[in-house]
Design an enzyme around this catalytic site. Structure first.
Site, PDB file in Angstrom:
ATOM      1  N   ARG A  19       0.536  -0.990   0.026  1.00 29.16           N
ATOM      2  CA  ARG A  19      -0.025   0.137  -0.006  1.00 29.16           C
ATOM      3  C   ARG A  19       0.922   1.195  -0.013  1.00 29.16           C
ATOM      4  O   ARG A  19       0.629   1.891  -1.016  1.00 29.16           O
ATOM      5  CB  ARG A  19      -1.018   0.079   1.612  1.00 29.16           C
ATOM      6  N   ASN A  37      -6.272  -2.906   2.011  1.00 27.22           N
ATOM      7  CA  ASN A  37      -6.853  -3.827   2.506  1.00 27.22           C
ATOM      8  C   ASN A  37      -8.041  -4.601   2.656  1.00 27.22           C
ATOM      9  O   ASN A  37      -8.840  -3.808   3.264  1.00 27.22           O
ATOM     10  CB  ASN A  37      -5.646  -4.705   3.352  1.00 27.22           C
TER      11      ASN A  37
END
Length: 91
Positions: A19, A37
């Protein structure tokens, strides 16, 4: 021309800085949106930007922006660009 895309990324994409590295690429390319996520181990991304930059962003995601990560599959779906989003965020 500005367009939007939703990406669901599977592989080794959680716990490897995926990320954060995705955000770095998005910031460099002036892509707006977010990355988060999912409970099943995948990562979900919504991204909006100018066509050439967005294509470069998608290519970077498919190649895994994280050196420790590995992308097995990317599901891509067109969405309306999000004009309200001006930055790329990690959720």
């Amino acid at each position: 021309m500005r367009r939007g895309v939703a990406l669901t990324v599977s592989g080794r994409v959680q716990g490897v800085g995926f990320r954060w590295m995705t955000k770095m690429v998005a910031d460099q390319l002036k892509i707006a949106g977010f990355v988060t996520n999912l409970d099943n181990g995948d990562v979900y991304i919504e991204a909006s930007g100018e066509e050439p930059a967005l294509q470069e962003f998608i290519g970077a995601v498919k190649a895994s922006p994280s050196p420790s990560g590995h992308v097995d599959h990317v599901s891509e779906q067109a969405i309306d660009p999000q004009p309200a989003l001006s930055k790329f965020k990690i959720q």
